[in-house]
Design an enzyme around this catalytic site. Structure first.
Site, PDB file in Angstrom:
ATOM      1  N   ARG A 150       0.847  -1.195   0.000  1.00 21.44           N
ATOM      2  CA  ARG A 150       0.000   0.000   0.000  1.00 21.44           C
ATOM      3  C   ARG A 150       0.883   1.246   0.000  1.00 21.44           C
ATOM      4  O   ARG A 150       2.015   1.230   0.453  1.00 21.44           O
ATOM      5  CB  ARG A 150      -0.894   0.003   1.245  1.00 21.44           C
ATOM      6  CG  ARG A 150      -1.952  -1.085   1.165  1.00 21.44           C
ATOM      7  CD  ARG A 150      -3.125  -0.784   2.054  1.00 21.44           C
ATOM      8  NE  ARG A 150      -2.742  -0.578   3.431  1.00 21.44           N
ATOM      9  CZ  ARG A 150      -3.502   0.053   4.327  1.00 21.44           C
ATOM     10  NH1 ARG A 150      -4.666   0.550   3.969  1.00 21.44           N
ATOM     11  NH2 ARG A 150      -3.115   0.178   5.569  1.00 21.44           N
ATOM     12  N   LYS A 154       4.605 -10.499  10.399  1.00 19.04           N
ATOM     13  CA  LYS A 154       3.944 -10.358   9.096  1.00 19.04           C
ATOM     14  C   LYS A 154       4.344 -11.481   8.139  1.00 19.04           C
ATOM     15  O   LYS A 154       5.513 -11.685   7.840  1.00 19.04           O
ATOM     16  CB  LYS A 154       4.287  -8.990   8.496  1.00 19.04           C
ATOM     17  CG  LYS A 154       3.557  -8.695   7.213  1.00 19.04           C
ATOM     18  CD  LYS A 154       3.378  -7.218   6.964  1.00 19.04           C
ATOM     19  CE  LYS A 154       2.888  -6.970   5.554  1.00 19.04           C
ATOM     20  NZ  LYS A 154       2.393  -5.627   5.349  1.00 19.04           N
ATOM     21  N   ARG A 169      -2.086   0.252  14.368  1.00 23.05           N
ATOM     22  CA  ARG A 169      -0.885  -0.137  15.132  1.00 23.05           C
ATOM     23  C   ARG A 169      -1.302  -0.426  16.572  1.00 23.05           C
ATOM     24  O   ARG A 169      -2.199   0.238  17.083  1.00 23.05           O
ATOM     25  CB  ARG A 169       0.131   1.019  15.174  1.00 23.05           C
ATOM     26  CG  ARG A 169       0.615   1.487  13.816  1.00 23.05           C
ATOM     27  CD  ARG A 169       1.839   0.695  13.369  1.00 23.05           C
ATOM     28  NE  ARG A 169       2.309   1.107  12.059  1.00 23.05           N
ATOM     29  CZ  ARG A 169       1.868   0.616  10.909  1.00 23.05           C
ATOM     30  NH1 ARG A 169       0.933  -0.294  10.893  1.00 23.05           N
ATOM     31  NH2 ARG A 169       2.349   1.047   9.757  1.00 23.05           N
TER      32      ARG A 169
HETATM   33  P1  ATP Z   1      -0.195  -0.963   7.171  1.00 21.22           P
HETATM   34  O1  ATP Z   1      -0.744  -1.338   5.844  1.00 21.22           O
HETATM   35  O2  ATP Z   1      -1.175  -1.175   8.252  1.00 21.22           O
HETATM   36  O3  ATP Z   1       0.456   0.363   7.202  1.00 21.22           O
HETATM   37  P2  ATP Z   1       2.417  -2.204   7.058  1.00 21.22           P
HETATM   38  O4  ATP Z   1       3.317  -1.346   7.887  1.00 21.22           O
HETATM   39  O5  ATP Z   1       2.676  -3.673   7.087  1.00 21.22           O
HETATM   40  O6  ATP Z   1       0.915  -2.043   7.501  1.00 21.22           O
HETATM   41  P3  ATP Z   1       2.098  -2.259   4.220  1.00 21.22           P
HETATM   42  O7  ATP Z   1       2.052  -1.149   3.227  1.00 21.22           O
HETATM   43  O8  ATP Z   1       0.867  -3.080   4.401  1.00 21.22           O
HETATM   44  O9  ATP Z   1       2.548  -1.649   5.614  1.00 21.22           O
HETATM   45  O10 ATP Z   1       3.257  -3.249   3.787  1.00 21.22           O
HETATM   46  C1  ATP Z   1       4.499  -2.742   3.319  1.00 21.22           C
HETATM   47  C2  ATP Z   1       5.548  -3.043   4.369  1.00 21.22           C
HETATM   48  O11 ATP Z   1       5.705  -4.449   4.453  1.00 21.22           O
HETATM   49  C3  ATP Z   1       6.913  -2.507   3.998  1.00 21.22           C
HETATM   50  O12 ATP Z   1       7.091  -1.265   4.602  1.00 21.22           O
HETATM   51  C4  ATP Z   1       7.892  -3.553   4.516  1.00 21.22           C
HETATM   52  O13 ATP Z   1       8.373  -3.203   5.794  1.00 21.22           O
HETATM   53  C5  ATP Z   1       7.058  -4.793   4.692  1.00 21.22           C
HETATM   54  N1  ATP Z   1       7.431  -5.842   3.733  1.00 21.22           N
HETATM   55  C6  ATP Z   1       7.908  -5.749   2.466  1.00 21.22           C
HETATM   56  N2  ATP Z   1       8.095  -6.935   1.908  1.00 21.22           N
HETATM   57  C7  ATP Z   1       7.741  -7.868   2.852  1.00 21.22           C
HETATM   58  C8  ATP Z   1       7.707  -9.280   2.878  1.00 21.22           C
HETATM   59  N3  ATP Z   1       8.060 -10.021   1.827  1.00 21.22           N
HETATM   60  N4  ATP Z   1       7.287  -9.855   4.030  1.00 21.22           N
HETATM   61  C9  ATP Z   1       6.903  -9.140   5.104  1.00 21.22           C
HETATM   62  N5  ATP Z   1       6.894  -7.793   5.121  1.00 21.22           N
HETATM   63  C10 ATP Z   1       7.312  -7.159   4.015  1.00 21.22           C
HETATM   64  C1  BTN Z   2       0.910  -4.857   1.749  1.00 25.52           C
HETATM   65  O1  BTN Z   2       1.130  -5.537   2.765  1.00 25.52           O
HETATM   66  O2  BTN Z   2       1.012  -3.627   1.731  1.00 25.52           O
HETATM   67  C2  BTN Z   2       0.441  -5.541   0.501  1.00 25.52           C
HETATM   68  C3  BTN Z   2       1.534  -6.305  -0.200  1.00 25.52           C
HETATM   69  C4  BTN Z   2       1.029  -6.917  -1.489  1.00 25.52           C
HETATM   70  C5  BTN Z   2       2.108  -7.605  -2.277  1.00 25.52           C
HETATM   71  C6  BTN Z   2       1.566  -8.329  -3.463  1.00 25.52           C
HETATM   72  S1  BTN Z   2       2.786  -9.382  -4.221  1.00 25.52           S
HETATM   73  C7  BTN Z   2       1.742  -9.634  -5.604  1.00 25.52           C
HETATM   74  C8  BTN Z   2       1.084  -8.290  -5.915  1.00 25.52           C
HETATM   75  N1  BTN Z   2       1.927  -7.489  -6.768  1.00 25.52           N
HETATM   76  C9  BTN Z   2       2.368  -6.394  -6.152  1.00 25.52           C
HETATM   77  O3  BTN Z   2       3.125  -5.550  -6.663  1.00 25.52           O
HETATM   78  N2  BTN Z   2       1.871  -6.344  -4.909  1.00 25.52           N
HETATM   79  C10 BTN Z   2       1.029  -7.467  -4.608  1.00 25.52           C
END
Ligand code: ATP
Ligand code: BTN
Length: 319
Positions: free
Chosen positions: A119, A183, A317
């Protein structure tokens, strides 16, 4: 990516000698060694074992596309690749270019993303052949107001699929999958085209499967199925099960709306009844997480006043 045909040969997870590869591609062994070097430079570690040859490391198990296509029945439009920029982007481009049959399901699945995103454009870490990166594209007849629940529906589908493997996943509203409080995966829903039904929805899922090494660039505690269980998983089998559940649950959602999902959401909610912060830019609101309403909005108890928070750009959070 460099030398896709050579990489494709290694995708069977068997040993291949330099000699055999040279004969196969009708080039010298020095050329093979050079190609291997280029693949390594793109971030894919290839082991070289004296007397046996080249092989992919154990935690890299490329998807078996033939098995996947044979197992999935229905009107699928497949976009299967060893590497792409982002599977969400691929489906978006397809929706832009092509008019699909109303019941067609687009499946983009890849072994590696160079521009995987979460996101708000955050980077989704997508190393080669270790985790799942896939996107389903469907045309859904739903009122716009219902669409905000879709991220939770896909999350519940992922959690249900993982339960069938004996796992106890949890969900963090609105789009994250957790295992043991760390996560495990995330969901990214996007829309393309007309903003009237049927909506072309793009449902992207990233799920950590066999990734175990320390990863630079993931800024929070993460988990994978292999870290949790101590063994590698068959990614193609996990992917098939996830796809089937997501399609089933999305169909239920289209027929019955979000209310059946609101009832089971508490079974998975990571921070249920806990004090949480809802962060939106610089704004932070505190309250107790009471679960979700019949649209998938988060219900926040603020001094006995119940406030419904819509997904969009907010983050939950622990307080
Ligand atoms: P929220 O959406 O509530 O803000 P979040 O902090 O997890 O939660 P997201 O945008 O959902 O944010 O996810 C992106 C984040 O996930 C990145 O900032 C990174 O820290 C983490 N991330 C990236 N790749 C991975 C992965 N393969 N596995 C776990 N976490 C990952
Ligand atoms: C998140 O936690 O913010 C969402 C992560 C979503 C990752 C998947 S991997 C397959 C698809 N292609 C992308 O570029 N993002 C989603």
């Amino acid at each position: 990516m460099q030398h896709m045909p050579l990489l494709e040969v290694l995708c069977d997870n068997n040993y291949h000698s330099g000699e055999d590869l040279a004969a196969n591609f009708k080039v010298s062994r020095a050329t093979i060694s050079n190609w291997i070097g280029q693949i390594r430079q793109s971030g894919i570690d290839i082991h070289s074992v004296p007397g046996r040859g080249y092989v992919l490391p154990n935690q890299m198990q490329p998807l078996n596309f033939a098995n996947l296509q044979a197992t999935l029945t229905g009107n699928f439009h497949f976009l299967l690749s060893r590497e792409t920029n982002s599977t969400n982007e691929e489906v978006k481009q397809l929706f832009k270019q092509k008019r699909l049959e109303h019941d067609a399901v687009v499946l983009a699945a890849t072994d590696k993303q160079t521009q995987g995103r979460g996101r708000r454009g955050r980077v989704w870490h997508s190393p080669f052949a270790q985790n799942l990166y896939f996107t389903l594209g469907m045309q859904l007849h739903l009122p716009m107001a219902e669409l905000s629940g879709l991220s939770l529906v896909v999350g519940i589908a992922v959690a249900k699929a993982l339960q069938t493997f004996g796992l106890t996943p949890q969900l963090k509203w609105p789009n994250d999958v957790y295992l043991e409080g760390k996560k495990l995966g995330g969901i990214l829903i996007e829309l393309e085209g007309n903003f009237e039904p049927p909506y072309s929805v793009i449902m992207g899922v990233g799920l950590n499967v066999n990734m175990v090494d320390n990863q630079q660039g993931i800024e929070q505690a993460w988990n994978s199925l292999a870290l949790h269980s101590g063994h590698n998983w068959d990614r193609t089998q996990v992917l098939t099960s996830l796809i089937q559940q997501i399609i089933n649950q999305t169909n239920i959602f289209c027929q019955q709306g979000f209310s059946p999902f609101a009832k089971i959401w508490p079974d998975f909610d990571l921070y249920l009844d806990q004090n949480v912060n809802i962060v939106s830019g610089q704004r932070v609101e505190q309250g107790i997480n009471l679960g979700v309403d019949d649209r998938g909005n988060l219900l926040l108890n603020q001094h006995e006043q119940i406030k419904a928070i819509t997904g969009g750009e907010v983050s939950l959070r622990p307080a």
